[in-house]
Design an enzyme around this catalytic site. Sequence first.
Site, PDB file in Angstrom:
ATOM      1  N   ASP A 157       0.825  -1.205   0.000  1.00 34.46           N
ATOM      2  CA  ASP A 157       0.000   0.000   0.000  1.00 34.46           C
ATOM      3  C   ASP A 157       0.864   1.263   0.000  1.00 34.46           C
ATOM      4  O   ASP A 157       1.841   1.353   0.748  1.00 34.46           O
ATOM      5  CB  ASP A 157      -0.862  -0.038   1.280  1.00 34.46           C
ATOM      6  CG  ASP A 157      -1.958   1.001   1.295  1.00 34.46           C
ATOM      7  OD1 ASP A 157      -2.828   0.957   0.421  1.00 34.46           O
ATOM      8  OD2 ASP A 157      -1.949   1.861   2.205  1.00 34.46           O
ATOM      9  N   GLU A 168      14.385 -15.550   0.899  1.00 34.49           N
ATOM     10  CA  GLU A 168      14.771 -16.613   1.840  1.00 34.49           C
ATOM     11  C   GLU A 168      13.750 -17.750   1.839  1.00 34.49           C
ATOM     12  O   GLU A 168      14.007 -18.808   2.398  1.00 34.49           O
ATOM     13  CB  GLU A 168      14.813 -16.069   3.276  1.00 34.49           C
ATOM     14  CG  GLU A 168      15.962 -15.137   3.567  1.00 34.49           C
ATOM     15  CD  GLU A 168      15.743 -14.430   4.913  1.00 34.49           C
ATOM     16  OE1 GLU A 168      14.917 -14.899   5.738  1.00 34.49           O
ATOM     17  OE2 GLU A 168      16.397 -13.393   5.123  1.00 34.49           O
TER      18      GLU A 168
HETATM   19  C1  GLC Z   1      -4.231   3.030  -0.636  1.00 36.21           C
HETATM   20  C2  GLC Z   1      -5.452   2.147  -0.523  1.00 36.21           C
HETATM   21  C3  GLC Z   1      -6.613   2.990  -0.095  1.00 36.21           C
HETATM   22  C4  GLC Z   1      -6.289   3.590   1.260  1.00 36.21           C
HETATM   23  C5  GLC Z   1      -4.974   4.358   1.220  1.00 36.21           C
HETATM   24  C6  GLC Z   1      -4.481   4.659   2.603  1.00 36.21           C
HETATM   25  O1  GLC Z   1      -4.346   3.971  -1.632  1.00 36.21           O
HETATM   26  O2  GLC Z   1      -5.675   1.478  -1.726  1.00 36.21           O
HETATM   27  O3  GLC Z   1      -7.803   2.270  -0.052  1.00 36.21           O
HETATM   28  O4  GLC Z   1      -7.314   4.450   1.660  1.00 36.21           O
HETATM   29  O5  GLC Z   1      -3.957   3.620   0.601  1.00 36.21           O
HETATM   30  O6  GLC Z   1      -4.013   3.487   3.209  1.00 36.21           O
END
Ligand code: GLC
Length: 553
Positions: free
Chosen positions: A215, A268
């Site tokens: 993310d 690993e």
């Molecule tokens: C990313 C995710 C989204 C979230 C953001 C903050 O863009 O896909 O859904 O709100 O990160 O974590």
Amino acid sequence: MTSQQLARSESPDALTWWRHAVIYQVYPRSFADGNGDGIGDLPGITTRLPYLAALGVDAVWLSPFYRSPQADAGYDVSDYRDVDPLFGTLDDFDRMLQQAHRLGLRVIVDLVPNHTSDEHAWFREALSSPAGSPERKRYLFRDGTGEYGELPPNNWQSIFGGRAWSKVPGDSQWYLHLFDSRQPDLDWNHPDVRKDFEDVLRFWLDRGVDGFRVDVAHGLIKAEGLPDFAGHVAMVEGSGGAHSNHGPMWDQEGVHDIYRSWRRVLDEYPGDRMMVAEAWVHPPARLARYVRADEMQQAFNFDYLLTHWNADDFRAVIDRSLAVVGEVGAPTTWVMSNHDTVRHSSRYGLSIPGARPRGIDAAGEQPDEALGLRRARAAALLTLALPGSAYLYQGEELGLPEHTTLEAEHRQDPAFFRTGGAEIGRDGCRVPLPWHSDQPSYGFGSGSATWLPQPASFARYAVNRQDGVAGSTLELYRSALKQRRVSALGTGTLTWLACAPGVVAFANGPVRVFVNTNDYPVALPDGRAIVASEPLLADGQLPANAAVWLAGT
Ligand code: GLC
Ligand code: CA
């Protein structure tokens, strides 16, 4: 072992499965509800895994199901090593994973490293410790400016709207949050942070996951000194155009070190574990840096997602995508929808087909549902014929539209609240799936509760209405996924074919692909139709806004 599994492990490229995999995004809250409380969960997912195996995808990516106060639907994690009771238990996770593997499906999980929840133990400790204490150093606490520290440390704006800093109550300091105030950003220069996330990776790798979706992969390192920046990126705008992700909080050189260290951890482990970057960076050459040989294996191709319904634009983005990642030896990905964006079946039905609005509500332009669906079906045949890896977002195999008339009282996206509704937000693409048209909650759960209301139109799209029905979107996806596998399109090579204006035409292995973006039919060369998004016309022409795969080169 099933025959499918056998074929997989014996195939010569079994060790690079992700190079050509079709990966299905499960948004756990909205996929299937096992206990009838209105929120999807891990047991619900487990019961529906045979559906995904039969659909013909290779892997599943699960959005977060970790412990979380759910301030951003789970992208605010308070414990990275546990399952939130909303979604079940660690045992439920293990059972789900085991069942997926038994069915020959790989599983990748979401990793949220840019920020934690404000309820994470580290952040609680930080708040209860004084300014300057070691407990505060894992986050980005800074003194305020102005005479009394009443002004934020710099002028950064939150992606979700408003300022990116919140003041610590009763204290002179502020903390940074690129997203919601309940999602404080970690300081990735702190050794505890680096060490702990490597342990988190190991925790899930030991349980047997096949990889991670990372993310906000372009946000972990901020420029030294946190310099002011006048620009602002909004959640649903993404890369490209005036609001591309340039600025001292994005795409800093230091992020790559982190991914190199994670890659060493993954290496690993036996099997071919992988990482895919969610990085809204521009231009594409910057994105390619995330998939260099010693970093991640994949990055989402958001330029493809942002492409409008236009043959020249599709050709250009395909060429660019293949060229750029080809230089670093990585496969490209193709993605049209996810949990952050208006569903493409609805975007393609707008007057600017493919434009990416900030969510859609009853006051906004309503998409032409039939036209959007028709184009989405054609686009599926484009996406699934391209070499590389493809991502599907749950429900797109049903042709599911965005919920475009959701009332404000139901909205939950923090971006909606932080912008006072200016950003309609992402709830419309997160509505629980319809499995059965004649059951409460359209078969999503055992009861009638759903955490977001489903529009009445969902009945038409329910799985039971499409299963085994010739010409349905579900059967179209099933046939395309099967032919893609049989013809090894994911590992193939694309050769453009001459064609009429408004048509995208190419050969990949034994298949020729024609996508007609025009509002009128076009002639086709000879050849047997293997899969078509609409029946061909009596004179053999390809109808408007339709696509076909023809056999032969
Ligand atoms: C990313 C995710 C989204 C979230 C953001 C903050 O863009 O896909 O859904 O709100 O990160 O974590
Ligand atoms: Ca539930």
